[in-house]
Scaffold this motif. Structure first.
Motif, PDB file in Angstrom:
ATOM      1  N   GLN A 120       0.834  -1.205   0.000  1.00 12.89           N
ATOM      2  CA  GLN A 120       0.000   0.000   0.000  1.00 12.89           C
ATOM      3  C   GLN A 120       0.866   1.251   0.000  1.00 12.89           C
ATOM      4  N   LEU A 121       1.903   1.253   0.841  1.00 12.27           N
ATOM      5  CA  LEU A 121       2.796   2.409   0.923  1.00 12.27           C
ATOM      6  C   LEU A 121       3.592   2.591  -0.365  1.00 12.27           C
ATOM      7  N   LEU A 122       4.056   1.486  -0.929  1.00 13.86           N
ATOM      8  CA  LEU A 122       4.926   1.601  -2.106  1.00 13.86           C
ATOM      9  C   LEU A 122       4.192   2.083  -3.347  1.00 13.86           C
ATOM     10  N   THR A 123       2.858   2.078  -3.324  1.00 19.18           N
ATOM     11  CA  THR A 123       2.142   2.653  -4.466  1.00 19.18           C
ATOM     12  C   THR A 123       2.435   4.145  -4.603  1.00 19.18           C
ATOM     13  N   PHE A 124       2.861   4.776  -3.510  1.00 19.10           N
ATOM     14  CA  PHE A 124       3.224   6.193  -3.550  1.00 19.10           C
ATOM     15  C   PHE A 124       4.666   6.402  -4.012  1.00 19.10           C
ATOM     16  N   PHE A 125       5.424   5.323  -4.131  1.00 13.49           N
ATOM     17  CA  PHE A 125       6.838   5.411  -4.494  1.00 13.49           C
ATOM     18  C   PHE A 125       7.131   4.378  -5.590  1.00 13.49           C
ATOM     19  N   PRO A 126       6.711   4.673  -6.823  1.00 11.12           N
ATOM     20  CA  PRO A 126       6.884   3.717  -7.915  1.00 11.12           C
ATOM     21  C   PRO A 126       8.326   3.240  -8.091  1.00 11.12           C
ATOM     22  N   ARG A 127       9.276   4.096  -7.741  1.00 11.58           N
ATOM     23  CA  ARG A 127      10.681   3.687  -7.867  1.00 11.58           C
ATOM     24  C   ARG A 127      10.969   2.485  -6.985  1.00 11.58           C
ATOM     25  N   LEU A 128      10.396   2.452  -5.803  1.00 17.36           N
ATOM     26  CA  LEU A 128      10.632   1.338  -4.888  1.00 17.36           C
ATOM     27  C   LEU A 128       9.855   0.097  -5.304  1.00 17.36           C
ATOM     28  N   GLN A 129       8.782   0.287  -6.041  1.00 14.61           N
ATOM     29  CA  GLN A 129       8.026  -0.867  -6.541  1.00 14.61           C
ATOM     30  C   GLN A 129       8.830  -1.681  -7.551  1.00 14.61           C
ATOM     31  N   GLN A 130       9.928  -1.110  -8.034  1.00 14.98           N
ATOM     32  CA  GLN A 130      10.775  -1.812  -8.988  1.00 14.98           C
ATOM     33  C   GLN A 130      11.713  -2.819  -8.313  1.00 14.98           C
ATOM     34  N   ALA A 131      11.656  -2.917  -6.993  1.00 14.27           N
ATOM     35  CA  ALA A 131      12.450  -3.912  -6.279  1.00 14.27           C
ATOM     36  C   ALA A 131      12.161  -5.302  -6.839  1.00 14.27           C
ATOM     37  N   GLN A 132      13.210  -6.105  -6.986  1.00 15.30           N
ATOM     38  CA  GLN A 132      13.025  -7.439  -7.566  1.00 15.30           C
ATOM     39  C   GLN A 132      12.413  -8.422  -6.586  1.00 15.30           C
ATOM     40  N   VAL A 133      12.424  -8.090  -5.296  1.00 18.41           N
ATOM     41  CA  VAL A 133      11.759  -8.904  -4.289  1.00 18.41           C
ATOM     42  C   VAL A 133      11.313  -7.979  -3.160  1.00 18.41           C
ATOM     43  N   ILE A 134      10.126  -8.222  -2.625  1.00 21.45           N
ATOM     44  CA  ILE A 134       9.602  -7.434  -1.507  1.00 21.45           C
ATOM     45  C   ILE A 134       9.056  -8.418  -0.469  1.00 21.45           C
ATOM     46  N   VAL A 135       9.639  -8.373   0.715  1.00 20.00           N
ATOM     47  CA  VAL A 135       9.267  -9.292   1.791  1.00 20.00           C
ATOM     48  C   VAL A 135       8.780  -8.482   2.989  1.00 20.00           C
ATOM     49  N   GLY A 136       7.607  -8.836   3.511  1.00 21.32           N
ATOM     50  CA  GLY A 136       7.070  -8.175   4.689  1.00 21.32           C
ATOM     51  C   GLY A 136       7.190  -9.047   5.923  1.00 21.32           C
ATOM     52  N   ALA A 137       6.708  -8.514   7.045  1.00 25.10           N
ATOM     53  CA  ALA A 137       6.824  -9.229   8.312  1.00 25.10           C
ATOM     54  C   ALA A 137       6.066 -10.546   8.303  1.00 25.10           C
ATOM     55  N   ASP A 138       4.961 -10.607   7.545  1.00 20.89           N
ATOM     56  CA  ASP A 138       4.108 -11.783   7.546  1.00 20.89           C
ATOM     57  C   ASP A 138       4.196 -12.583   6.249  1.00 20.89           C
ATOM     58  N   THR A 139       5.217 -12.331   5.443  1.00 15.50           N
ATOM     59  CA  THR A 139       5.387 -13.079   4.197  1.00 15.50           C
ATOM     60  C   THR A 139       5.766 -14.528   4.494  1.00 15.50           C
ATOM     61  N   TYR A 140       6.617 -14.716   5.488  1.00 16.70           N
ATOM     62  CA  TYR A 140       7.062 -16.050   5.883  1.00 16.70           C
ATOM     63  C   TYR A 140       6.709 -16.299   7.351  1.00 16.70           C
ATOM     64  N   ALA A 141       7.075 -17.440   7.847  1.00 16.19           N
ATOM     65  CA  ALA A 141       6.705 -17.838   9.215  1.00 16.19           C
ATOM     66  C   ALA A 141       7.430 -17.018  10.272  1.00 16.19           C
ATOM     67  N   HIS A 142       8.548 -16.419   9.904  1.00 15.65           N
ATOM     68  CA  HIS A 142       9.324 -15.627  10.850  1.00 15.65           C
ATOM     69  C   HIS A 142       9.636 -14.259  10.256  1.00 15.65           C
ATOM     70  N   ALA A 143       9.784 -13.274  11.139  1.00 13.26           N
ATOM     71  CA  ALA A 143      10.214 -11.923  10.754  1.00 13.26           C
ATOM     72  C   ALA A 143      11.589 -11.665  11.350  1.00 13.26           C
ATOM     73  N   LYS A 144      12.231 -10.602  10.925  1.00  7.24           N
ATOM     74  CA  LYS A 144      13.525 -10.223  11.522  1.00  7.24           C
ATOM     75  C   LYS A 144      13.361 -10.015  13.030  1.00  7.24           C
ATOM     76  N   PRO A 145      14.358 -10.384  13.825  1.00  3.45           N
ATOM     77  CA  PRO A 145      15.744 -10.693  13.470  1.00  3.45           C
ATOM     78  C   PRO A 145      16.011 -12.125  13.019  1.00  3.45           C
ATOM     79  N   HIS A 146      14.982 -12.949  12.851  1.00  2.00           N
ATOM     80  CA  HIS A 146      15.188 -14.281  12.288  1.00  2.00           C
ATOM     81  C   HIS A 146      15.738 -14.122  10.868  1.00  2.00           C
ATOM     82  N   PRO A 147      16.672 -14.962  10.462  1.00  2.00           N
ATOM     83  CA  PRO A 147      17.282 -14.804   9.136  1.00  2.00           C
ATOM     84  C   PRO A 147      16.403 -15.256   7.977  1.00  2.00           C
TER      85      PRO A 147
END
Length: 219
Positions: A120-147
């Motif tokens: 939602q936030l990155l829709t305001f920053f199209p340059r950042l939407q060009q990231a080749q991968v975007i991972v959030g806190a709930d994308t996987y079973a663990h968030a940082k500081p887990h690797p």
């Protein structure tokens, strides 16, 4: 570590100055409980720790009396309502991303912001939407500081972890990078708390500005 083959970035306090909007959301929650607002200094000190950090600072001794899940839900509600009123891209980030792309160095974002709010936030920053991968806190079973989030991002970009940099502005970012066997690079322009704090993080590199990181990669 030599010039990285891949660079992964934290979001809040690294690519974007989100403190104005994160602080506003926290203060709206505090107002619902008739508590005084956080000062600007408190907001900038705790924004990288998200809703938990900001609300713990705001509630102080009363934090233990509250339901953290309910508080976080209220925070996310307010934050989602005005997610980009005052958020800005740090000076030098666009130049840095241009350099990475010019040198064919893949880059991505690994944040502890929920994935839905991140997009939602990155829709305001199209340059950042060009990231080749975007991972959030709930994308996987663990968030940082887990690797795990960093390792999965590197896997997506087909890069061995030891050839990656992870750039972030809090100690947990450095812990995650080291646990993932990546280069740990401090974005000292973010919400770090100062040089005396950074010195304890055992980072591989400390960059004062995005331009310093660009100079390192360009060299």
């Amino acid at each position: 570590m030599t010039t990285p083959a891949t660079v992964l970035f934290d979001l809040d306090g690294t690519l974007l100055d989100t403190a104005p909007d994160m602080g506003m959301a926290a203060n709206r929650v505090l107002a619902e409980y008739n508590l005084p607002p956080l000062s600007q200094e408190q907001i900038y000190r705790h924004t990288s720790y998200g809703a938990r950090g900001l609300l713990t600072a705001g509630f102080g001794d009363k934090a233990k009396e509250q339901d953290p899940i309910a508080l976080r839900a209220r925070f996310l509600h307010h934050y989602g309502q005005a997610i980009c009123s005052g958020t800005t891209l740090y000076e030098g980030i666009e130049t840095l991303l241009d350099l990475l792309e010019h040198q064919a160095i893949p880059w991505g974002i690994v944040t502890n912001k929920p994935e839905g709010l991140t997009h939602q936030l990155l829709t305001f920053f199209p340059r950042l939407q060009q990231a080749q991968v975007i991972v959030g806190a709930d994308t996987y079973a663990h968030a940082k500081p887990h690797p795990l989030p960093l390792l999965e991002a590197a896997k997506t970009l087909n890069c061995a972890p030891e050839h990656c940099f992870y750039v972030g502005d809090i100690e947990n970012d450095m812990l995650a990078a080291r646990a993932a066997n990546m280069g740990a690079a401090v974005a000292a322009w973010g919400y770090t708390g100062g040089d005396d704090v950074i010195s304890k993080w055992e980072a591989d590199h400390i960059f004062a500005t995005p331009h310093h990181l660009s100079a390192f990669i360009g060299s």
